[in-house]
Structure formats: C-alpha cells, structure tokens
Design a protein around this motif. Structure first.
Motif, PDB file in Angstrom:
ATOM      1  N   TYR A 207       0.898  -1.152  -0.113  1.00  0.00           N
ATOM      2  CA  TYR A 207      -0.050   0.116   0.053  1.00  0.00           C
ATOM      3  C   TYR A 207       0.869   1.283   0.004  1.00  0.00           C
ATOM      4  CZ  TYR A 207      -4.032  -2.975   0.979  1.00  0.00           C
ATOM      5  OH  TYR A 207      -5.215  -3.896   0.797  1.00  0.00           O
ATOM      6  N   GLY A 208       2.177   1.135   0.060  1.00  0.00           N
ATOM      7  CA  GLY A 208       3.039   2.377  -0.119  1.00  0.00           C
ATOM      8  C   GLY A 208       2.816   3.078   1.420  1.00  0.00           C
ATOM      9  N   ALA A 209       2.687   2.428   2.414  1.00  0.00           N
ATOM     10  CA  ALA A 209       2.164   3.090   3.768  1.00  0.00           C
ATOM     11  C   ALA A 209       3.258   3.244   4.685  1.00  0.00           C
ATOM     12  CB  ALA A 209       0.922   2.326   4.227  1.00  0.00           C
ATOM     13  N   LEU A 210       3.209   3.803   5.523  1.00  0.00           N
ATOM     14  CA  LEU A 210       3.903   3.865   6.920  1.00  0.00           C
ATOM     15  C   LEU A 210       3.995   2.625   7.671  1.00  0.00           C
ATOM     16  CD1 LEU A 210       5.628   6.084   8.142  1.00  0.00           C
ATOM     17  CD2 LEU A 210       3.616   6.312   9.907  1.00  0.00           C
ATOM     18  N   LEU A 211       5.200   2.349   7.807  1.00  0.00           N
ATOM     19  CA  LEU A 211       5.286   1.244   9.032  1.00  0.00           C
ATOM     20  C   LEU A 211       5.940   1.615  10.215  1.00  0.00           C
ATOM     21  CD1 LEU A 211       5.468  -2.077   9.205  1.00  0.00           C
ATOM     22  CD2 LEU A 211       7.987  -2.067   8.700  1.00  0.00           C
ATOM     23  N   THR A 212       5.347   1.306  11.408  1.00  0.00           N
ATOM     24  CA  THR A 212       5.721   1.905  12.585  1.00  0.00           C
ATOM     25  C   THR A 212       5.642   0.633  13.710  1.00  0.00           C
ATOM     26  OG1 THR A 212       5.634   3.543  14.231  1.00  0.00           O
ATOM     27  CG2 THR A 212       3.422   2.632  13.637  1.00  0.00           C
ATOM     28  N   LEU A 213       6.407   0.828  14.563  1.00  0.00           N
ATOM     29  CA  LEU A 213       6.795  -0.202  15.593  1.00  0.00           C
ATOM     30  C   LEU A 213       7.688   0.378  16.769  1.00  0.00           C
ATOM     31  CD1 LEU A 213       9.164  -3.295  14.969  1.00  0.00           C
ATOM     32  CD2 LEU A 213       9.390  -1.028  13.978  1.00  0.00           C
ATOM     33  N   HIS A 214       7.520  -0.212  18.095  1.00  0.00           N
ATOM     34  CA  HIS A 214       8.257  -0.062  19.125  1.00  0.00           C
ATOM     35  C   HIS A 214       9.748  -0.731  18.968  1.00  0.00           C
ATOM     36  CE1 HIS A 214       4.200  -0.006  20.826  1.00  0.00           C
ATOM     37  NE2 HIS A 214       4.769   1.072  21.373  1.00  0.00           N
ATOM     38  N   ALA A 215      10.888  -0.062  19.193  1.00  0.00           N
ATOM     39  CA  ALA A 215      12.136  -0.541  18.720  1.00  0.00           C
ATOM     40  C   ALA A 215      13.413   0.154  19.889  1.00  0.00           C
ATOM     41  CB  ALA A 215      12.654  -0.113  17.314  1.00  0.00           C
ATOM     42  N   ALA A 216      14.164  -0.791  20.177  1.00  0.00           N
ATOM     43  CA  ALA A 216      15.491  -0.485  20.869  1.00  0.00           C
ATOM     44  C   ALA A 216      14.840   0.251  22.319  1.00  0.00           C
ATOM     45  CB  ALA A 216      16.317   0.431  20.214  1.00  0.00           C
ATOM     46  N   GLU A 217      13.543  -0.097  22.734  1.00  0.00           N
ATOM     47  CA  GLU A 217      13.267   0.688  23.925  1.00  0.00           C
ATOM     48  C   GLU A 217      13.269  -0.116  25.249  1.00  0.00           C
ATOM     49  OE1 GLU A 217       8.534   1.945  25.512  1.00  0.00           O
ATOM     50  OE2 GLU A 217       8.689   0.320  23.915  1.00  0.00           O
ATOM     51  N   MET A 218      12.927  -1.295  25.487  1.00  0.00           N
ATOM     52  CA  MET A 218      13.035  -2.102  26.557  1.00  0.00           C
ATOM     53  C   MET A 218      14.315  -2.468  26.964  1.00  0.00           C
ATOM     54  SD  MET A 218       9.734  -1.793  27.636  1.00  0.00           S
ATOM     55  CE  MET A 218       8.255  -1.664  27.193  1.00  0.00           C
ATOM     56  N   ASP A 219      14.820  -2.876  28.273  1.00  0.00           N
ATOM     57  CA  ASP A 219      15.842  -3.519  28.472  1.00  0.00           C
ATOM     58  C   ASP A 219      15.950  -4.929  28.386  1.00  0.00           C
ATOM     59  OD1 ASP A 219      16.835  -1.112  29.820  1.00  0.00           O
ATOM     60  OD2 ASP A 219      16.145  -1.645  31.519  1.00  0.00           O
ATOM     61  N   TYR A 220      14.751  -5.344  28.581  1.00  0.00           N
ATOM     62  CA  TYR A 220      14.577  -6.920  28.289  1.00  0.00           C
ATOM     63  C   TYR A 220      14.734  -7.227  26.583  1.00  0.00           C
ATOM     64  CZ  TYR A 220       9.720  -6.132  27.578  1.00  0.00           C
ATOM     65  OH  TYR A 220       8.457  -5.764  26.918  1.00  0.00           O
ATOM     66  N   GLU A 221      14.230  -6.074  25.890  1.00  0.00           N
ATOM     67  CA  GLU A 221      14.275  -6.421  24.603  1.00  0.00           C
ATOM     68  C   GLU A 221      15.843  -6.382  24.036  1.00  0.00           C
ATOM     69  OE1 GLU A 221      13.120  -3.337  20.349  1.00  0.00           O
ATOM     70  OE2 GLU A 221      13.238  -2.777  22.581  1.00  0.00           O
ATOM     71  N   MET A 222      16.834  -5.474  24.594  1.00  0.00           N
ATOM     72  CA  MET A 222      18.059  -5.525  24.387  1.00  0.00           C
ATOM     73  C   MET A 222      18.782  -6.577  24.761  1.00  0.00           C
ATOM     74  SD  MET A 222      17.680  -2.468  23.131  1.00  0.00           S
ATOM     75  CE  MET A 222      19.485  -2.554  22.419  1.00  0.00           C
ATOM     76  N   ARG A 223      18.423  -7.214  25.995  1.00  0.00           N
ATOM     77  CA  ARG A 223      18.870  -8.367  26.398  1.00  0.00           C
ATOM     78  C   ARG A 223      18.676  -9.700  25.585  1.00  0.00           C
ATOM     79  NH1 ARG A 223      17.266  -6.292  31.488  1.00  0.00           N
ATOM     80  NH2 ARG A 223      15.531  -7.800  31.328  1.00  0.00           N
ATOM     81  N   TYR A 224      17.384  -9.689  24.966  1.00  0.00           N
ATOM     82  CA  TYR A 224      16.943 -10.910  24.135  1.00  0.00           C
ATOM     83  C   TYR A 224      17.765 -10.559  22.850  1.00  0.00           C
ATOM     84  CZ  TYR A 224      14.078 -13.318  20.738  1.00  0.00           C
ATOM     85  OH  TYR A 224      13.553 -14.096  19.872  1.00  0.00           O
ATOM     86  N   PHE A 225      18.054  -9.568  22.295  1.00  0.00           N
ATOM     87  CA  PHE A 225      19.077  -9.509  21.286  1.00  0.00           C
ATOM     88  C   PHE A 225      20.492  -9.741  21.189  1.00  0.00           C
ATOM     89  CE2 PHE A 225      14.834  -7.770  19.282  1.00  0.00           C
ATOM     90  CZ  PHE A 225      14.901  -8.712  18.073  1.00  0.00           C
ATOM     91  N   ALA A 226      20.917  -9.211  22.487  1.00  0.00           N
ATOM     92  CA  ALA A 226      22.219  -9.530  22.831  1.00  0.00           C
ATOM     93  C   ALA A 226      22.717 -10.856  23.226  1.00  0.00           C
ATOM     94  CB  ALA A 226      22.556  -8.646  24.224  1.00  0.00           C
ATOM     95  N   ASP A 227      21.892 -11.635  23.678  1.00  0.00           N
ATOM     96  CA  ASP A 227      22.056 -13.146  23.581  1.00  0.00           C
ATOM     97  C   ASP A 227      22.209 -13.789  22.249  1.00  0.00           C
ATOM     98  OD1 ASP A 227      21.948 -12.635  26.478  1.00  0.00           O
ATOM     99  OD2 ASP A 227      19.764 -13.537  26.424  1.00  0.00           O
ATOM    100  N   ARG A 228      21.722 -12.986  21.294  1.00  0.00           N
ATOM    101  CA  ARG A 228      21.681 -13.655  19.780  1.00  0.00           C
ATOM    102  C   ARG A 228      22.753 -13.025  19.086  1.00  0.00           C
ATOM    103  NH1 ARG A 228      17.418 -14.434  22.525  1.00  0.00           N
ATOM    104  NH2 ARG A 228      16.165 -16.111  22.210  1.00  0.00           N
ATOM    105  N   GLY A 229      23.640 -12.112  19.822  1.00  0.00           N
ATOM    106  CA  GLY A 229      24.554 -11.356  19.034  1.00  0.00           C
ATOM    107  C   GLY A 229      24.123 -10.227  18.034  1.00  0.00           C
ATOM    108  N   ALA A 230      23.220  -9.593  18.583  1.00  0.00           N
ATOM    109  CA  ALA A 230      22.370  -8.603  17.408  1.00  0.00           C
ATOM    110  C   ALA A 230      21.951  -7.476  18.189  1.00  0.00           C
ATOM    111  CB  ALA A 230      21.532  -9.447  16.700  1.00  0.00           C
TER     112      ALA A 230
END
Length: 441
Positions: A207-230
C-alpha cells in the motif's frame, strides 16, 4: 469557506523559518491560499467569509504527534510507578476489559485533548483501530492509524493472523480518505514473530504506507537480542524492514552501527521523551541521530505512558533532558525543537510538502497560541516562549483542513463534558476488572 486570520505573529516553519510579526493568513476551503505581513490587502478582506483577530498571538503549523495510543485514556494514572507494568497488568487488563465502545470513546477523548493542545495530526497504534478511524472522521483530526499486530491474544483477535487481517481491512476501508491514513503497525521487535513482522513489511510495501513499531526501547528487548549477538535495529535491517517508510518509535538504546543503519536506510524516528524518562528507560541519542541527518519528530506516547497528550510538555522535556545529558545549554535551540514538533513530524511522515508548514497550497492545519497569560509576557523570542513558557491552556484556536476545531480555547464540534460523562459510563466494567490489580496499581 475562506477564513482570514489577522494580527498574528506567524511562524511559518518553512525552509527559511520566515516570520511575519504582524501577519495575516487566508484559508480557502482545506488549504492555505495566501499569507503575508502588515495590513491584509483589500482583496483578501473582501474574499474572506470570516475574519478572526488573533490579537498578536503566535500562529504556527499544528503539532504532529508521531507516536500515540490515544484510546488508552481509561488507563491514565494506573500503575505509573509500577515496574514492568506492560506485562504485569496492561496486556491482561486490555484483554479482559477493552471493547470497541471503550476504544472509540477513549479515542474521541484523546483526540479532544490533542486538539485542545494544538495537535492536528497523530500516529496511532492500538486495537479496534477502525473505531479510532471513526473518531477521527467525526472530530476532524488527521490520523495515521495502525491496527496492532502482536503474536499473542488481543482484545480483538487470537494473535498476529487476526491483527494482519484487521490491518488489511483498514487499508481497504480507507483507500483515499484524507483524514484517515492506514499504516502497518507491528507491536515490537520481541512481541511479534519474524513471520508476522515480514508480513507487516509486505503490507506496508503493497500500500506504499508507513510502517511503525516500538524498537530499541526495553531493557529485556536489548538483552534478548544481545544473547543472539545482535541489536533490535540490526535484526530489523536483516529482515528488510529498515527503509524510508519505517517510523521507529523510541530508539533509546542504539549503537553507533545502529545509528548508521537508520541513516543509510532513511528510517524515521519518533522520539518520546516524556514516556521514556517517566519510565526511567533512558534518553534516546537524538543529538547523534540529528548529526547524521536522521529525520525525527516528537511523540507523546499513550495517556498511560506519558499521561499527557500535549506536545508542549514534550518540547520542554526535550530541551531540558538533552541539554542536561550533554551538559550543553546551547544544544537544540528552541527554534529547532518547535521544528521537530511541527515540520519535523511532517517530514517523518513524508508529508513535509503537505502540512507542517504555513505556506500557500499546504493544508490549513494550524494552531494559534495566545500570549495573554502572565507566563507569556514578554515575548522576545517566540520559539522560546513556546518551548519554555507555553502550555496547552494557551491554545486559542485550532484548524484542521481549513475548519475550526477549537475556538477561544473551546472545542467547536462537540461538548467535552458530555463526552467525559459517556466515557465514564463506558468505563464501569473496566474499573471492575481493574480491581484485580489493585495491589500493584
């Protein structure tokens, strides 16, 4: 209808930051027809159906709120000091008590609050988003609206498949509506499966539309990806979601490489300084993003996260937080902050040639800020007055699409007290369900 506003200090927020200290502006139906300084030409006066004396107030583009969950008004002040409240009771309470009617009335109330604070465009992500669209059409608010896609049970579905179907339905329901602009809205990097995230990307592309989401916000989010080297940003880039249609909300925890990815892919950022600092999550590296040329604007987050839907609060917090973090009083002058709250937001939405600036041909989305209050005297620097002195109660007049939505500080299209009473009644079952969490809220 043609409306002439006169005797205003106009801040156009155009490329040259043109100001008209004794300005006039003529609207023609939905757009701005002309503007200038001094006495309005006789031709403009005779063309106007209505003339409004701005009494020296500050006239500027309406604010653009880049991240919001407007319908969450019933959650305001619940568990403000509760750690991890999203998972402890917000998600469960939504599933237990959120209804289409509550979403609709909450959206109308949130929109009323924003209009009274000079906001004319907002980006929203929530459930029953068709009800938010209904509220936009009835109130005249311009909304970029996304049905939340999340890989868990929701108030309006069993998981991400239902969210995707509702998203598609929203796109089909409003293909060319000026006020309602559907977007793709996966919830976040750890709350949505990779498959569903990719499908949201496909929907955005289709649809050529905007895509939005919460990103790089939560501490547990950062730990989740850090455990996966990302990192969350590297993950999104890896699955093809970092592009110029992505509006990433928050972006508090970014590496140097993350910021380079955002720059190189043309990603936009919604900076929610109020909710981020209230929750003790941190201050996003906006100075470094800005130095890289990453487009950004300001967002209030929802009434539960930031409590207020006023962009005046975001502007003031933006100033004091970033200056304090970097020990630099000269960082982000007031004019740059007002830009972020208006044209910066429009630019983040790829709409900087449509609204966010007062220019002929642009949409007549504007706000008049009175300077009559004691805290608004004197006005040597109008941008400083807006960032450090003004508040929502100073908003005198608001227009969206050339129609007056607020006049003399009051809503013109509906009665706020009546709306509050309707919302109060609809919140009855919600309040009962919330009693389950009384020990933590």
């Amino acid at each position: 209808m043609k409306i002439l506003l006169r005797r205003a200090h106009i801040l156009t927020m155009d490329d040259a930051f043109t100001e008209y200290p004794d300005g006039w502006l003529l609207t023609d139906e939905k757009t701005i027809a002309a503007l200038g300084d001094g006495a309005p030409p006789e031709a403009m006066l005779s063309a106007a159906d209505q003339v409004i004396d701005c009494e020296g107030g500050l006239l500027l583009p309406g604010f653009v709120n880049l991240h919001c969950h407007a319908s969450m008004v019933p959650f305001r002040t619940m568990g403000d000091d509760c750690p991890d409240r999203l998972r402890r009771f917000l998600f469960p309470l939504e599933n237990e008590a959120l209804t289409p009617e509550l979403t609709y009335l909450g959206a109308r109330f949130g929109i009323a609050e924003m209009l009274l604070a000079g906001v004319t465009t907002f980006v929203d992500m929530y459930y029953f988003e068709d009800q938010v669209a209904r509220a936009c059409l009835e109130t005249g608010m311009r909304g970029y609206l996304g049905e939340t896609v999340i890989s868990q049970k929701t108030p309006d579905g069993a998981g991400d498949a239902d969210g995707l179907a509702l998203s598609e339905a929203l796109f089909r329901a409003f293909p060319k509506e000026d006020l309602v602009r559907p977007i793709a809205a996966p919830h976040g990097t750890t709350t949505v499966s990779e498959t569903a995230l990719r499908r949201c990307g496909t929907l955005s592309e289709k649809y050529g539309a905007l895509l939005t989401l919460h990103a790089a916000e939560m501490d547990y989010e950062m730990r989740y990806f850090a455990d996966r080297g990302a990192t969350p940003i590297a993950f999104l880039d890896g699955i093809g979601l970092c592009h110029d249609r992505l509006l990433a909300a928050h972006c508090i925890h970014l590496s140097q490489r993350d910021m380079d990815i955002l720059r190189d892919r043309g990603v936009r950022v919604a900076h929610c300084i109020g909710s981020n600092t209230k929750a003790g999550k941190g201050v996003a590296p906006i100075r470094d993003l800005n130095a890289r040329g990453v487009p950004f604007g300001l967002g209030t987050d929802g009434p539960s996260s930031g409590n207020t839907l006023s962009m005046f609060d975001q502007m003031r917090l933006f100033a004091v937080c970033h200056k304090t973090v970097h020990h630099d009083r000269a960082l982000f002058p007031a004019r740059e902050i007002v830009f972020a709250a208006t044209r910066g937001g429009a630019r983040a939405l790829h709409a900087e040639n449509e609204f966010g600036s007062l220019q002929p041909g642009f949409k007549a989305d504007l706000a008049l800020i009175s300077i009559k209050s004691a805290h608004m005297f004197p006005v040597y620097n109008p941008y400083s007055s807006l960032v450090y002195g003004a508040n929502a109660s100073d908003v005198s007049l608001v227009m969206t699409g050339g129609k007056i939505r607020v006049k003399n500080g009051q809503l013109t299209g509906f009665d706020l007290e009546d709306l509050k009473a309707r919302l109060e009644r609809a919140m009855g079952p919600f309040r009962l369900a919330a009693q389950r969490y009384a020990d933590i809220v």
